[in-house]
Design an enzyme around this catalytic site. Sequence first.
Site, PDB file in Angstrom:
ATOM      1  N   TYR A  59      43.959  52.416  51.645  1.00 47.28           N
ATOM      2  CA  TYR A  59      42.707  52.746  50.969  1.00 47.28           C
ATOM      3  C   TYR A  59      41.792  53.480  51.944  1.00 47.28           C
ATOM      4  CZ  TYR A  59      44.227  49.183  47.579  1.00 47.28           C
ATOM      5  OH  TYR A  59      44.938  48.439  46.671  1.00 47.28           O
ATOM      6  N   HIS A 126      53.016  46.596  50.211  1.00 48.53           N
ATOM      7  CA  HIS A 126      52.304  47.294  49.136  1.00 48.53           C
ATOM      8  C   HIS A 126      53.258  47.861  48.088  1.00 48.53           C
ATOM      9  CE1 HIS A 126      48.268  49.595  48.472  1.00 48.53           C
ATOM     10  NE2 HIS A 126      48.784  49.191  47.349  1.00 48.53           N
ATOM     11  N   SER A 205      44.137  45.913  38.551  1.00 46.43           N
ATOM     12  CA  SER A 205      43.729  46.658  37.349  1.00 46.43           C
ATOM     13  C   SER A 205      43.644  45.740  36.133  1.00 46.43           C
ATOM     14  CB  SER A 205      44.689  47.820  37.072  1.00 46.43           C
ATOM     15  OG  SER A 205      44.604  48.799  38.064  1.00 46.43           O
ATOM     16  N   PRO A 206      42.985  44.576  36.259  1.00 49.26           N
ATOM     17  CA  PRO A 206      42.932  43.640  35.135  1.00 49.26           C
ATOM     18  C   PRO A 206      42.076  44.139  33.978  1.00 49.26           C
ATOM     19  CG  PRO A 206      41.482  42.897  36.885  1.00 49.26           C
ATOM     20  CD  PRO A 206      42.259  44.058  37.438  1.00 49.26           C
TER      21      PRO A 206
END
Length: 330
Positions: A59, A126, A205-206
């Site tokens: 990130y 990841h 990404s809920p």
Amino acid sequence: MKYRTLGSNLTVSALGVGCMPMAGIGKGMYGVADETESIATIHRAIELGATFFDTAEVYGPHVDEDLLGRAIAGKRERLVIATKFGFRIGDQGPVGVDSSPANVRAACEGSLKRLGIETIDLFYQHRVDPNVPIEDTVGAMAALVKEGKARHLGLSEAGADTIRRAHAVHPIAALQSEYSLWERTVEDEILPLCRELGIGFVPYSPLGRGFLTGQIKRRDDLPEGDYRRNDPRYAEENFALNLKMVGVVEEIAEAHHVSAAQIALAWLLAQGDDIVPIPGTKRRKTMEDSMAAVDVVLTDDDLAELDEAAPRGETAGPRYGERMMAMVRL
């Protein structure tokens, strides 16, 4: 705040904080972040009882870990810091996956330095590297546990066979994968396997990359350059179809006098005590709204209505484009 356990003994807040949007990667990734507000958001989350913070070396790259490290300085006690490795990062950013033992160690050392901590509480791979046996990768990760540089190990977007093989080398505390009302395919095989092995589940990404909040009614609501304009589920041919489920979420939210985001998160929390969503945020207002979902209690009728509105596997469009889809469930 309420608390849950990942794996056998990793206690975390029932909702974590996904820090990716704080990296300020650019307007293409949920808009440009304000560093001061991002740090204030982390501090406020801690005040509200959140203990679980998720980041990754990629990130930024590196920017997000550095920001989180500065934000938690002097506040480390009780916090569970999760970060992820697995990419080869060049001068221009990631240039492919790399889960070689050498990179596992190098990534860990770099993350520890940027985060300003002595131990990573939850160290994830990841993305699976198809060129490196998972036994070699997890073996290198396990060595870091023995050295006290990591406490627990995790995987992200791994397939069933990989999960079994990894868990046989060293206990896996958590699997992080996409899971929400509009992405339920983990229910077919992955989530049952995690429960069989005693592995906690961390949905990223809920909120369906913002779709389930109800704040995006048209594709034109997305700013120019936003990567979601290339998301298959946001495509013109799929957008209206997927918006139907959001209408049901909003109706239930209105009945409970809460936000649509809280209903989407409450649905996930209701799927099992081993599930800990990590909604991404970069502002106090949205973070506070998400955290309030732990107090939303959905009725059986609510859950049945949501299940009917968002049946497994029927969201219009694949969840990623072809390149990204090739990197999941390996």
